[in-house]
Design a protein around this motif. Sequence first.
Motif, PDB file in Angstrom:
ATOM      1  N   PHE A 194      -2.423   7.548   4.116  1.00 59.97           N
ATOM      2  CA  PHE A 194      -2.088   7.092   5.469  1.00 59.97           C
ATOM      3  C   PHE A 194      -0.609   7.305   5.741  1.00 59.97           C
ATOM      4  O   PHE A 194       0.235   6.993   4.906  1.00 59.97           O
ATOM      5  CB  PHE A 194      -2.428   5.601   5.649  1.00 59.97           C
ATOM      6  CG  PHE A 194      -2.119   5.124   7.038  1.00 59.97           C
ATOM      7  CD1 PHE A 194      -2.981   5.403   8.079  1.00 59.97           C
ATOM      8  CD2 PHE A 194      -0.930   4.453   7.317  1.00 59.97           C
ATOM      9  CE1 PHE A 194      -2.678   5.007   9.372  1.00 59.97           C
ATOM     10  CE2 PHE A 194      -0.621   4.049   8.604  1.00 59.97           C
ATOM     11  CZ  PHE A 194      -1.508   4.337   9.636  1.00 59.97           C
ATOM     12  N   LEU A 195      -0.322   7.859   6.923  1.00 64.64           N
ATOM     13  CA  LEU A 195       1.071   8.080   7.317  1.00 64.64           C
ATOM     14  C   LEU A 195       1.327   7.420   8.668  1.00 64.64           C
ATOM     15  O   LEU A 195       0.652   7.747   9.660  1.00 64.64           O
ATOM     16  CB  LEU A 195       1.336   9.595   7.415  1.00 64.64           C
ATOM     17  CG  LEU A 195       2.725  10.020   7.868  1.00 64.64           C
ATOM     18  CD1 LEU A 195       3.788   9.631   6.839  1.00 64.64           C
ATOM     19  CD2 LEU A 195       2.760  11.533   8.108  1.00 64.64           C
ATOM     20  N   HIS A 196       2.265   6.491   8.696  1.00 64.77           N
ATOM     21  CA  HIS A 196       2.648   5.835   9.947  1.00 64.77           C
ATOM     22  C   HIS A 196       3.639   6.760  10.665  1.00 64.77           C
ATOM     23  O   HIS A 196       4.780   6.885  10.249  1.00 64.77           O
ATOM     24  CB  HIS A 196       3.286   4.481   9.607  1.00 64.77           C
ATOM     25  CG  HIS A 196       3.695   3.701  10.807  1.00 64.77           C
ATOM     26  ND1 HIS A 196       4.192   2.439  10.734  1.00 64.77           N
ATOM     27  CD2 HIS A 196       3.668   4.002  12.132  1.00 64.77           C
ATOM     28  CE1 HIS A 196       4.459   1.993  11.947  1.00 64.77           C
ATOM     29  NE2 HIS A 196       4.157   2.933  12.802  1.00 64.77           N
ATOM     30  N   LEU A 245      -6.812   3.325   2.843  1.00 65.69           N
ATOM     31  CA  LEU A 245      -6.202   4.668   2.869  1.00 65.69           C
ATOM     32  C   LEU A 245      -4.813   4.632   2.227  1.00 65.69           C
ATOM     33  O   LEU A 245      -4.442   5.515   1.460  1.00 65.69           O
ATOM     34  CB  LEU A 245      -6.089   5.173   4.317  1.00 65.69           C
ATOM     35  CG  LEU A 245      -7.411   5.455   5.045  1.00 65.69           C
ATOM     36  CD1 LEU A 245      -7.160   5.643   6.539  1.00 65.69           C
ATOM     37  CD2 LEU A 245      -8.095   6.697   4.476  1.00 65.69           C
ATOM     38  N   SER A 246      -4.057   3.584   2.538  1.00 67.44           N
ATOM     39  CA  SER A 246      -2.680   3.484   2.027  1.00 67.44           C
ATOM     40  C   SER A 246      -2.660   3.434   0.499  1.00 67.44           C
ATOM     41  O   SER A 246      -1.776   4.011  -0.134  1.00 67.44           O
ATOM     42  CB  SER A 246      -1.982   2.242   2.582  1.00 67.44           C
ATOM     43  OG  SER A 246      -1.946   2.326   3.981  1.00 67.44           O
ATOM     44  N   LYS A 247      -3.665   2.748  -0.071  1.00 74.36           N
ATOM     45  CA  LYS A 247      -3.709   2.620  -1.540  1.00 74.36           C
ATOM     46  C   LYS A 247      -3.737   3.986  -2.219  1.00 74.36           C
ATOM     47  O   LYS A 247      -3.214   4.155  -3.304  1.00 74.36           O
ATOM     48  CB  LYS A 247      -4.976   1.845  -1.948  1.00 74.36           C
ATOM     49  CG  LYS A 247      -4.758   0.352  -2.002  1.00 74.36           C
ATOM     50  CD  LYS A 247      -5.997  -0.332  -2.582  1.00 74.36           C
ATOM     51  CE  LYS A 247      -6.117  -1.735  -2.012  1.00 74.36           C
ATOM     52  NZ  LYS A 247      -7.478  -2.239  -2.031  1.00 74.36           N
ATOM     53  N   SER A 248      -4.411   4.962  -1.570  1.00 75.81           N
ATOM     54  CA  SER A 248      -4.479   6.293  -2.190  1.00 75.81           C
ATOM     55  C   SER A 248      -3.494   7.254  -1.508  1.00 75.81           C
ATOM     56  O   SER A 248      -3.701   8.473  -1.529  1.00 75.81           O
ATOM     57  CB  SER A 248      -5.910   6.837  -2.125  1.00 75.81           C
ATOM     58  OG  SER A 248      -6.353   6.821  -0.785  1.00 75.81           O
ATOM     59  N   ASN A 249      -2.467   6.680  -0.887  1.00 76.85           N
ATOM     60  CA  ASN A 249      -1.431   7.499  -0.250  1.00 76.85           C
ATOM     61  C   ASN A 249      -2.031   8.457   0.787  1.00 76.85           C
ATOM     62  O   ASN A 249      -1.619   9.606   0.914  1.00 76.85           O
ATOM     63  CB  ASN A 249      -0.662   8.267  -1.338  1.00 76.85           C
ATOM     64  CG  ASN A 249       0.673   8.774  -0.826  1.00 76.85           C
ATOM     65  OD1 ASN A 249       1.133   8.324   0.228  1.00 76.85           O
ATOM     66  ND2 ASN A 249       1.269   9.711  -1.525  1.00 76.85           N
ATOM     67  N   GLN A 252      -7.821  -2.593  10.031  1.00 78.86           N
ATOM     68  CA  GLN A 252      -6.795  -3.031   9.074  1.00 78.86           C
ATOM     69  C   GLN A 252      -7.254  -2.751   7.626  1.00 78.86           C
ATOM     70  O   GLN A 252      -6.490  -2.205   6.828  1.00 78.86           O
ATOM     71  CB  GLN A 252      -6.516  -4.539   9.279  1.00 78.86           C
ATOM     72  CG  GLN A 252      -5.456  -5.116   8.369  1.00 78.86           C
ATOM     73  CD  GLN A 252      -4.102  -4.419   8.519  1.00 78.86           C
ATOM     74  OE1 GLN A 252      -3.755  -3.939   9.602  1.00 78.86           O
ATOM     75  NE2 GLN A 252      -3.355  -4.325   7.416  1.00 78.86           N
ATOM     76  N   ARG A 297      -7.058   0.896   6.921  1.00 81.60           N
ATOM     77  CA  ARG A 297      -5.662   1.342   6.721  1.00 81.60           C
ATOM     78  C   ARG A 297      -5.178   0.974   5.320  1.00 81.60           C
ATOM     79  O   ARG A 297      -4.550   1.780   4.642  1.00 81.60           O
ATOM     80  CB  ARG A 297      -4.765   0.704   7.790  1.00 81.60           C
ATOM     81  CG  ARG A 297      -3.352   1.264   7.772  1.00 81.60           C
ATOM     82  CD  ARG A 297      -2.603   0.886   9.023  1.00 81.60           C
ATOM     83  NE  ARG A 297      -3.314   1.348  10.207  1.00 81.60           N
ATOM     84  CZ  ARG A 297      -3.203   0.800  11.412  1.00 81.60           C
ATOM     85  NH1 ARG A 297      -2.411  -0.224  11.606  1.00 81.60           N
ATOM     86  NH2 ARG A 297      -3.885   1.284  12.435  1.00 81.60           N
ATOM     87  N   GLU A 298      -5.515  -0.241   4.886  1.00 84.65           N
ATOM     88  CA  GLU A 298      -5.086  -0.658   3.530  1.00 84.65           C
ATOM     89  C   GLU A 298      -5.745   0.228   2.480  1.00 84.65           C
ATOM     90  O   GLU A 298      -5.103   0.653   1.518  1.00 84.65           O
ATOM     91  CB  GLU A 298      -5.446  -2.132   3.286  1.00 84.65           C
ATOM     92  CG  GLU A 298      -4.476  -3.066   4.002  1.00 84.65           C
ATOM     93  CD  GLU A 298      -4.977  -4.503   4.090  1.00 84.65           C
ATOM     94  OE1 GLU A 298      -5.929  -4.855   3.351  1.00 84.65           O
ATOM     95  OE2 GLU A 298      -4.422  -5.266   4.900  1.00 84.65           O
ATOM     96  N   GLN A 335      -6.009   6.541  14.237  1.00 87.49           N
ATOM     97  CA  GLN A 335      -6.845   5.665  13.399  1.00 87.49           C
ATOM     98  C   GLN A 335      -7.359   4.487  14.211  1.00 87.49           C
ATOM     99  O   GLN A 335      -7.176   3.330  13.881  1.00 87.49           O
ATOM    100  CB  GLN A 335      -6.065   5.190  12.162  1.00 87.49           C
ATOM    101  CG  GLN A 335      -6.953   4.682  11.043  1.00 87.49           C
ATOM    102  CD  GLN A 335      -6.519   3.315  10.512  1.00 87.49           C
ATOM    103  OE1 GLN A 335      -5.338   2.987  10.501  1.00 87.49           O
ATOM    104  NE2 GLN A 335      -7.502   2.523  10.084  1.00 87.49           N
TER     105      GLN A 335
END
Length: 362
Positions: A161-163, A155-159, A149, A152-153, A11
């Motif tokens: 993004f994977l760290h 993407l994370s909101k809709s699950n 950033q 990433r936020e 990313q």
Amino acid sequence: MKTVDFIIVGQGIAGSVLSLILQKRGYTVMVIDNVPQSSASLIAAGIYNPIVFKRLVKSWRVDDLVPFAENFYVEMEKLFESNFLEKKKIIKIFAEQQEVDFWNKKASEMDLLNYLNPTSNESKPNVKSPFGSASVNKAGVLDVANFIQCTREHLSKSNAFLHDQFDFNSLHISEQGVTYKTIKAEKIIFCEGYKVLKNPFFSWLPFKLAKGEVLTISATDLNVTDIVNKGVFILPLSNNTYKVGATYEWKDLSEINSEKARVDLTEKLNRIITVPYEIISQEAGIRPAVIDRRPILGFHPIEKRVGVFNGMGTKGVMIAPLMADIFVNYIKDGKVLDTEISVERFYTFHKKIRQNKLGLKT
Ligand SMILES: Cc1cc2nc3c(=O)[nH]c(=O)nc-3n(C[C@H](O)[C@H](O)[C@H](O)COP(=O)(O)OP(=O)(O)OC[C@H]3O[C@@H](n4cnc5c(N)ncnc54)[C@H](O)[C@@H]3O)c2cc1C
């Protein structure tokens, strides 16, 4: 098991832009990144310059790339309710009269009229410019770290993004699709920047990596508001700080700061500005440049579910949006990719390596 259309690995600018454009077209994604402290994208100045200063010609496909990129980032600013794009002139400071004459000649060419402004003898405060300067239009800067950033936020909101440090042993490819740990997808696309050279599917691609280093300085009295360029660029940040760069190095490909780069950049800076400054930090990154200086898009010659979006080189900010759009058109409608950007232009490299491994004559 979570099911998506595409797994995107990496990313940086490339993976961010590609995943956002895929989502825009209705695809679902899962983006995987190891969230590094620094990457090419995170240390990039974020400047987009439509002109190649050495030859005073337009950069590759700039008439299409710049408007597309600007529209894309503005749209994302609205979506994320944030600001990361700033249109800014680049001031070219001339080092000798020959450069002024060359600029004047080129600035009258039809093709460059919209890009190159007339030369000026007006001196710039705090900047040494005995031969004057001129400015370039249709340039600007992206706050890349903020863009990444925000993405990433989002993407994370809709699950989505994977760290994770991507582990190739956990990837399984079948006729039905690909699975990675608990994620099932139609296809996987690698956007790993220079780490592609560790990718078992694409390590044969002919990259010509270029390390780059930048300094961040504090200069209270400099008062420069445009991007200044004379061998190096000076990019104004906030609170009297500036980014200064960048170096090019093809042998030492470590991500470690070097004394050589620090000396090189400060020597060049000292030739431009007349006020004192303090170095606050130094950063190094590796540009994923390709031998023919063009991006690489497409799918593996044998594993058709495995794709690559890479080769952004020195200009990820300007190149990535239109290239991602072209790639998604290709995925969606089967629109043919130009040979100039398609990974297929390097299929013969893969064939030769494979034949060598199998002990066959090429
Ligand atoms: C000093 C310097 C200055 C620059 N200035 C500019 C500029 O002003 N304007 C401009 O347009 N370009 C600039 N560039 C070039 C720009 O940085 C690149 O074009 C761009 O960042 C490439 O983006 P990328 O996404 O392909 O790669 P990267 O930014 O390297 O991103 C790849 C991502 O993938 C992740 N990744 C890789 N492998 C794995 C794995 N196995 N598992 C999980 N994650 C993984 C990485 O951690 C990283 O986050 C500059 C580069 C340098 C070095």
